[in-house]
Design an enzyme around this catalytic site. Structure first.
Site: not given
Ligand code: IMP
Ligand code: MG
Length: 181
Positions: A45, A101-102, A105, A154, A167
């Site tokens: 989301k 994507e937001d 990470d 975070f 959000r």
């Molecule tokens: P990845 O698969 O680890 O790259 O994760 C990406 C997802 O992890 C993002 O789309 C977020 O939903 C969540 N995420 C990673 N870091 C944060 C953060 O600092 N705040 C909130 N959500 C995060």
């Molecule tokens: Mg996400």
């Protein structure tokens, strides 16, 4: 002193800073499209507010689609496994695709999505992420368009959550150091 929101959270990027950066990203994406059509795929989301703003900063004939994945539980530790819980509505074969994507990470989510989207043979596949945390990467993946590169914090707001909350904050705020365990 750093600006804080009504909830006493420290602001990392204000709504004005976000708007300016999103406008720049839109201009760059418009230029790279060369007048061609675009399918924007939002990752639910968290990417919804970013997609809504970025789409309006792109001058192109664009359509939207959305996917949802489960990788993190209630704002806690990643299981490492990514599962598609909502698939695309339309085929992306032969299309110019922009995955929106937001946060990039660990890279697990976008590596998985890139793999399954490429199986459909889009004409082009690019990634736009508002935030990038390169120090957390486990998979080798980079976005084509990055809003802001940040250290291991975070963050919440502008779509991003902690246990589904925050959000709707208009600014990007700091929840604490690093990913909550
Ligand atoms: P990845 O698969 O680890 O790259 O994760 C990406 C997802 O992890 C993002 O789309 C977020 O939903 C969540 N995420 C990673 N870091 C944060 C953060 O600092 N705040 C909130 N959500 C995060
Ligand atoms: Mg996400």
């Amino acid at each position: 002193m750093a600006a804080t929101t009504y909830q006493g959270l420290e602001v990392l990027y204000s709504r004005q800073q976000i708007a300016e950066r999103v406008a720049e990203m839109g201009t760059q994406i418009t230029r790279d499209l060369n007048g061609e059509r675009l399918v924007m795929i939002g990752v639910l989301k968290g990417a919804a507010p970013f997609l809504a703003d970025l789409a309006r900063a792109i001058q192109a004939d664009a359509t939207f689609d959305f996917v949802a994945v489960s990788s993190y539980g209630k704002g806690q530790r990643s299981s490492g496994a990514v599962k598609l819980i909502k698939d695309l509505d339309e085929s992306i074969e032969g299309k110019n695709v922009l995955v929106v994507e937001d946060i990039l990470d660990t890279g697990l989510t976008l590596s998985y999505l890139r793999k399954i989207f490429l199986q459909q043979h889009p004409k082009t596949l690019r990634i736009a992420t508002l935030l990038d945390k390169p120090s957390r990467r486990l998979e080798k993946i980079e976005a084509d368009y990055v809003g802001f590169s940040i250290p291991n914090l975070f963050v919440i707001g502008y779509g991003m959550d902690y246990a589904e909350r925050y959000r709707n904050l208009p600014d990007i705020c700091i929840m604490g150091p690093g990913h909550p365990e």
